[in-house]
Design a protein around this motif. Sequence first.
Motif, PDB file in Angstrom:
ATOM      1  N   TYR A  43      -0.156  -6.859  -3.600  1.00 26.26           N
ATOM      2  CA  TYR A  43      -0.483  -6.401  -4.952  1.00 26.26           C
ATOM      3  C   TYR A  43      -1.876  -5.787  -5.001  1.00 26.26           C
ATOM      4  O   TYR A  43      -2.145  -4.923  -5.822  1.00 26.26           O
ATOM      5  CB  TYR A  43      -0.431  -7.566  -5.933  1.00 26.26           C
ATOM      6  CG  TYR A  43       0.961  -8.086  -6.172  1.00 26.26           C
ATOM      7  CD1 TYR A  43       1.411  -9.242  -5.548  1.00 26.26           C
ATOM      8  CD2 TYR A  43       1.832  -7.422  -7.024  1.00 26.26           C
ATOM      9  CE1 TYR A  43       2.687  -9.723  -5.762  1.00 26.26           C
ATOM     10  CE2 TYR A  43       3.112  -7.892  -7.250  1.00 26.26           C
ATOM     11  CZ  TYR A  43       3.531  -9.047  -6.606  1.00 26.26           C
ATOM     12  OH  TYR A  43       4.796  -9.497  -6.826  1.00 26.26           O
ATOM     13  N   ARG A  44      -2.755  -6.284  -4.150  1.00 26.76           N
ATOM     14  CA  ARG A  44      -4.161  -5.868  -4.159  1.00 26.76           C
ATOM     15  C   ARG A  44      -4.437  -4.698  -3.219  1.00 26.76           C
ATOM     16  O   ARG A  44      -5.571  -4.251  -3.118  1.00 26.76           O
ATOM     17  CB  ARG A  44      -5.037  -7.040  -3.747  1.00 26.76           C
ATOM     18  CG  ARG A  44      -4.810  -8.285  -4.573  1.00 26.76           C
ATOM     19  CD  ARG A  44      -5.546  -9.493  -4.012  1.00 26.76           C
ATOM     20  NE  ARG A  44      -5.283 -10.684  -4.817  1.00 26.76           N
ATOM     21  CZ  ARG A  44      -5.993 -11.020  -5.882  1.00 26.76           C
ATOM     22  NH1 ARG A  44      -7.022 -10.302  -6.229  1.00 26.76           N
ATOM     23  NH2 ARG A  44      -5.686 -12.094  -6.571  1.00 26.76           N
ATOM     24  N   THR A  45      -3.417  -4.215  -2.550  1.00 27.31           N
ATOM     25  CA  THR A  45      -3.584  -3.209  -1.506  1.00 27.31           C
ATOM     26  C   THR A  45      -3.151  -1.844  -2.005  1.00 27.31           C
ATOM     27  O   THR A  45      -1.975  -1.600  -2.269  1.00 27.31           O
ATOM     28  CB  THR A  45      -2.772  -3.600  -0.265  1.00 27.31           C
ATOM     29  OG1 THR A  45      -3.142  -4.918   0.154  1.00 27.31           O
ATOM     30  CG2 THR A  45      -3.021  -2.623   0.872  1.00 27.31           C
ATOM     31  N   ALA A  46      -4.094  -0.921  -2.101  1.00 22.37           N
ATOM     32  CA  ALA A  46      -3.802   0.408  -2.638  1.00 22.37           C
ATOM     33  C   ALA A  46      -2.718   1.128  -1.841  1.00 22.37           C
ATOM     34  O   ALA A  46      -1.896   1.851  -2.405  1.00 22.37           O
ATOM     35  CB  ALA A  46      -5.070   1.236  -2.685  1.00 22.37           C
ATOM     36  N   ALA A  47      -2.705   0.913  -0.539  1.00 20.74           N
ATOM     37  CA  ALA A  47      -1.747   1.616   0.313  1.00 20.74           C
ATOM     38  C   ALA A  47      -0.303   1.223   0.029  1.00 20.74           C
ATOM     39  O   ALA A  47       0.622   1.923   0.455  1.00 20.74           O
ATOM     40  CB  ALA A  47      -2.079   1.368   1.772  1.00 20.74           C
ATOM     41  N   ARG A  48      -0.084   0.125  -0.673  1.00 22.70           N
ATOM     42  CA  ARG A  48       1.283  -0.327  -1.003  1.00 22.70           C
ATOM     43  C   ARG A  48       1.852   0.410  -2.193  1.00 22.70           C
ATOM     44  O   ARG A  48       3.035   0.264  -2.496  1.00 22.70           O
ATOM     45  CB  ARG A  48       1.290  -1.826  -1.248  1.00 22.70           C
ATOM     46  CG  ARG A  48       0.954  -2.651  -0.022  1.00 22.70           C
ATOM     47  CD  ARG A  48       2.052  -2.529   1.030  1.00 22.70           C
ATOM     48  NE  ARG A  48       1.743  -3.354   2.210  1.00 22.70           N
ATOM     49  CZ  ARG A  48       1.184  -2.853   3.299  1.00 22.70           C
ATOM     50  NH1 ARG A  48       0.885  -1.568   3.360  1.00 22.70           N
ATOM     51  NH2 ARG A  48       0.940  -3.648   4.328  1.00 22.70           N
ATOM     52  N   TYR A  49       1.040   1.163  -2.902  1.00 26.12           N
ATOM     53  CA  TYR A  49       1.485   1.864  -4.097  1.00 26.12           C
ATOM     54  C   TYR A  49       1.799   3.318  -3.751  1.00 26.12           C
ATOM     55  O   TYR A  49       1.031   3.968  -3.041  1.00 26.12           O
ATOM     56  CB  TYR A  49       0.428   1.782  -5.197  1.00 26.12           C
ATOM     57  CG  TYR A  49       0.258   0.366  -5.721  1.00 26.12           C
ATOM     58  CD1 TYR A  49      -0.503  -0.573  -5.030  1.00 26.12           C
ATOM     59  CD2 TYR A  49       0.886  -0.034  -6.905  1.00 26.12           C
ATOM     60  CE1 TYR A  49      -0.641  -1.864  -5.495  1.00 26.12           C
ATOM     61  CE2 TYR A  49       0.741  -1.328  -7.383  1.00 26.12           C
ATOM     62  CZ  TYR A  49      -0.025  -2.228  -6.666  1.00 26.12           C
ATOM     63  OH  TYR A  49      -0.161  -3.518  -7.126  1.00 26.12           O
ATOM     64  N   ASP A  50       2.884   3.822  -4.284  1.00 25.64           N
ATOM     65  CA  ASP A  50       3.359   5.158  -3.937  1.00 25.64           C
ATOM     66  C   ASP A  50       2.946   6.238  -4.932  1.00 25.64           C
ATOM     67  O   ASP A  50       2.899   7.419  -4.577  1.00 25.64           O
ATOM     68  CB  ASP A  50       4.886   5.156  -3.849  1.00 25.64           C
ATOM     69  CG  ASP A  50       5.396   4.233  -2.753  1.00 25.64           C
ATOM     70  OD1 ASP A  50       6.417   3.560  -2.988  1.00 25.64           O
ATOM     71  OD2 ASP A  50       4.769   4.184  -1.682  1.00 25.64           O
ATOM     72  N   TYR A  51       2.685   5.840  -6.161  1.00 26.43           N
ATOM     73  CA  TYR A  51       2.412   6.819  -7.209  1.00 26.43           C
ATOM     74  C   TYR A  51       1.083   6.477  -7.878  1.00 26.43           C
ATOM     75  O   TYR A  51       0.786   5.302  -8.121  1.00 26.43           O
ATOM     76  CB  TYR A  51       3.539   6.829  -8.248  1.00 26.43           C
ATOM     77  CG  TYR A  51       4.899   7.039  -7.637  1.00 26.43           C
ATOM     78  CD1 TYR A  51       5.779   5.974  -7.463  1.00 26.43           C
ATOM     79  CD2 TYR A  51       5.299   8.304  -7.211  1.00 26.43           C
ATOM     80  CE1 TYR A  51       7.020   6.160  -6.890  1.00 26.43           C
ATOM     81  CE2 TYR A  51       6.537   8.499  -6.631  1.00 26.43           C
ATOM     82  CZ  TYR A  51       7.397   7.426  -6.468  1.00 26.43           C
ATOM     83  OH  TYR A  51       8.615   7.617  -5.889  1.00 26.43           O
TER      84      TYR A  51
END
Length: 127
Positions: free
Chosen positions: A108-116
Amino acid sequence: QMQLVESGGGSVQAGDSLRLSCAASGRTFTWSTMGWFRQAPGKEREFVAAINGGGNTYYADSVKGRFTISRDNAKNTVYVQMNSLKPEDTAVYYCAAVARPFLGGTDYRTAARYDYWGQGTQVTVSS
């Protein structure tokens, strides 16, 4: 695909409040994990808060107790209510999304896990 548009930023005094909104397009919003990140000048982007598809919320220690993230699935919108703002909260705030209802562990805290990502909205807090 999902498009995110943030709004609600501005310039305030220390101790004031702001509410940021992020309007999302796309039919997958209800099943998406939504997050807020921020980036101050000369610093890396950092996690602020997240809310998953089940409504569970997660916060950075620096904002816990002052910020509240929420979502309105009927409006495809996620919010972050920011109270007791401090000068160190000054940053560009970004809305982020990933088309998964839940993430594991520290994802949840990791920017790289978000796609948009949205384009960002500036928040400036003066002392």
